[in-house]
Enzyme design. Sequence first.
Site, PDB file in Angstrom:
ATOM      1  CB  CYS A  77      -0.898  -0.010   1.235  1.00 11.39           C
ATOM      2  SG  CYS A  77      -1.834   1.502   1.509  1.00 11.39           S
ATOM      3  CB  CYS A 185      -2.937   3.232  -6.096  1.00  9.87           C
ATOM      4  SG  CYS A 185      -4.118   2.329  -5.053  1.00  9.87           S
TER       5      CYS A 185
END
Length: 265
Positions: A77, A185
């Site tokens: 992440c 992302c």
Amino acid sequence: MSSPSFPRVLIFDSGVGGLSVYREIEARLPQLNYIYLFDNAAYPYGELTQETLIARVDTLVTRMVEQERIDLVVIACNTASTIVLPVLRAKLTIPVVGVVPAIKPASLIASKAIGLIATPATVKRQYTQELIRDFSANKNVELLGSTRLVNMAEEKLRGKPLDLEELASILQPLKNTIDVAVLGCTHFPLIKEEIQQVLGEQVQLIDSGLAIARRVQELLGIEQAVGAKQKHRIYASAPPWEESALNIKLEQLGFNPVQPFLHPI
């Protein structure tokens, strides 16, 4: 059934985006035992304060490391990696690998301009600005932050078709202005084909997945292998939405159905 003779790798994210990183590592090292943990109780991480994010990741990851005797952790992440890695590395005695937007490799191949597609939190973070300053000072970098793209990736993994018109509207600021797009992302490689379709084949898409897989292999000192597929475990900090649909896709990726990992924080 896990194989005790191979290392155990924990992959952590707030949602299912980290599965894109898992795919890259597992393709290279299929013999490992993989445990995936997603903190969907606090999804999306970009809306949390820094203190809350650190507390959640620290608590969940350290407890899972103890429970499963993990050998290596991947924080899959971008938002969490920019904040919590120093805390985890100071606390744990095993390697902790994070995710960094692939600005540096993008700057080496871009001749026109770079588009960084990420969450609003990653786009705004000082860490991202420093990456651009250090590795892409001579290239124009267009920033696009979108939470909706993250949700579209979550929906796709549950069998929902992507609305290409909506995707095109989100990506419109980058159309005809860039020749390299950084998927900043871990959710976004899950919708890479659709992003490519919208931006066009003339735009090269890059992400950090392969670099992370190579780093994991280096840290574990294991040779790349072709092995029999085995079932891995996946945990969630809250009941996932549309869990049945999600489990269908997870089975295709080599996971057993989602199990609860409910801990007060």
